[in-house]
Design an enzyme around this catalytic site. Structure first.
Site, mmCIF file in Angstrom:
data_model
loop_
_atom_site.group_PDB
_atom_site.id
_atom_site.type_symbol
_atom_site.label_atom_id
_atom_site.label_comp_id
_atom_site.label_asym_id
_atom_site.label_seq_id
_atom_site.Cartn_x
_atom_site.Cartn_y
_atom_site.Cartn_z
ATOM 1 N N GLU A 1 2.305 9.976 -8.914
ATOM 2 C CA GLU A 1 3.260 10.672 -8.037
ATOM 3 C C GLU A 1 4.376 9.722 -7.614
ATOM 4 O O GLU A 1 4.169 8.511 -7.505
ATOM 5 C CB GLU A 1 2.539 11.145 -6.761
ATOM 6 N N ASP A 2 5.526 10.285 -7.329
ATOM 7 C CA ASP A 2 6.627 9.484 -6.804
ATOM 8 C C ASP A 2 6.471 9.239 -5.308
ATOM 9 O O ASP A 2 6.553 8.119 -4.829
ATOM 10 C CB ASP A 2 7.983 10.149 -7.105
ATOM 11 N N ASP B 1 4.793 13.265 0.866
ATOM 12 C CA ASP B 1 5.547 13.568 2.082
ATOM 13 C C ASP B 1 4.625 14.357 3.028
ATOM 14 O O ASP B 1 3.824 13.773 3.740
ATOM 15 C CB ASP B 1 6.789 14.358 1.653
ATOM 16 N N PHE C 1 14.826 10.742 4.152
ATOM 17 C CA PHE C 1 14.959 11.256 2.784
ATOM 18 C C PHE C 1 15.492 10.151 1.884
ATOM 19 O O PHE C 1 16.536 9.560 2.156
ATOM 20 C CB PHE C 1 15.879 12.473 2.748
ATOM 21 N N ARG D 1 18.773 10.338 -9.496
ATOM 22 C CA ARG D 1 17.498 9.905 -10.082
ATOM 23 C C ARG D 1 17.619 8.562 -10.800
ATOM 24 O O ARG D 1 16.678 7.780 -10.836
ATOM 25 C CB ARG D 1 17.004 10.931 -11.112
HETATM 26 P P1 IMP Z 1 5.048 17.068 -0.284
HETATM 27 O O1 IMP Z 1 4.406 18.223 -0.961
HETATM 28 O O2 IMP Z 1 5.694 17.478 1.016
HETATM 29 O O3 IMP Z 1 4.118 15.889 -0.090
HETATM 30 O O4 IMP Z 1 6.253 16.613 -1.167
HETATM 31 C C1 IMP Z 1 6.076 15.958 -2.374
HETATM 32 C C2 IMP Z 1 7.284 16.096 -3.261
HETATM 33 O O5 IMP Z 1 8.485 16.339 -2.516
HETATM 34 C C3 IMP Z 1 7.549 14.813 -4.011
HETATM 35 O O6 IMP Z 1 6.834 14.766 -5.210
HETATM 36 C C4 IMP Z 1 9.052 14.846 -4.196
HETATM 37 O O7 IMP Z 1 9.373 15.554 -5.356
HETATM 38 C C5 IMP Z 1 9.569 15.599 -2.996
HETATM 39 N N1 IMP Z 1 10.034 14.691 -1.914
HETATM 40 C C6 IMP Z 1 9.439 14.453 -0.735
HETATM 41 N N2 IMP Z 1 10.138 13.574 0.000
HETATM 42 C C7 IMP Z 1 11.212 13.232 -0.753
HETATM 43 C C8 IMP Z 1 12.309 12.319 -0.543
HETATM 44 O O8 IMP Z 1 12.448 11.619 0.475
HETATM 45 N N3 IMP Z 1 13.211 12.244 -1.573
HETATM 46 C C9 IMP Z 1 13.102 12.972 -2.712
HETATM 47 N N4 IMP Z 1 12.096 13.814 -2.945
HETATM 48 C C10 IMP Z 1 11.146 13.943 -1.965
#
Ligand code: IMP
Length: 175
Positions: free
Chosen positions: A97-98, A101, A150, A163
């Site tokens: 995963e990147d 959040d 963000f 990206r």
């Molecule tokens: P979550 O489901 O809220 O944990 O979000 C996960 C996904 O949201 C990540 O895999 C990203 O694609 C996107 N995401 C969450 N925070 C950021 C950010 O700060 N920048 C860019 N993408 C984000």
């Protein structure tokens, strides 16, 4: 006015940490064959760098989910846009995963992949925003904890932009 980017993790800091994480993963898995599952599209560069430092025999597959659309906050609904090509039953699987959040995406992905009976299922994430967490989900290998801002770059986008930055920056939007 253009968006303002504030460099947060520069290229060498990222590369050093990715190398360290790869070493740890290599130690933990020994000679086991590992299936790396890249979560598209944000994990693109992380997966590429991590896999090259691993020095293990790996295969790669990709899954694409969407909870953000073109927004900066999650819609709360996870949709599978592209599923895996291979059967992961009986395999050692590492989700790449990147960023974690709220934790919604990872929570959903882990439950989904667990139903396919892998031999083991772990997660490596480059970034985590602990303050934003709504779904408690375990990350086995983590690159950096970051504040609830963000960020873009090194695979992470805002509306498909940024990206390809080699570093990670905080995005301050123009007024
Ligand atoms: P979550 O489901 O809220 O944990 O979000 C996960 C996904 O949201 C990540 O895999 C990203 O694609 C996107 N995401 C969450 N925070 C950021 C950010 O700060 N920048 C860019 N993408 C984000």
């Amino acid at each position: 006015m253009p968006d303002q980017l504030e460099c947060f993790l520069d290229e060498s800091v990222i590369q050093n940490r990715v190398r360290e994480m790869a070493l740890q993963i290599r130690e933990d898995y020994g000679n086991a064959h590992l299936v790396l599952i890249g979560v598209l599209k944000g994990s693109l560069f992380f997966l590429a760098d991590l896999s090259r430092h691993l020095g293990l025999e790996v295969s790669m597959d990709f899954i694409q989910v969407s909870s953000y659309g073109m927004e900066k906050s999650s819609s709360g609904v996870v949709q599978i846009r592209k599923d895996l090509d291979q059967n992961i039953e009986g395999k050692h699987v590492l989700i790449v995963e990147d960023i974690v959040d709220t934790g919604l995406t990872l929570d959903h992905l882990k439950s989904l992949l667990a139903t396919r009976s892998p031999k083991s299922l772990k997660v490596v994430s480059l970034l985590s925003k602990p303050e934003a967490r709504k779904f408690e989900t375990l990350v086995d290998y983590l690159g950096f904890e970051i504040p609830n801002k963000f960020v873009v770059g090194y695979g992470l986008d805002y509306a498909e932009r940024y990206r390809n930055l080699p570093y990670i920056a905080i995005l301050h939007e123009s007024a």
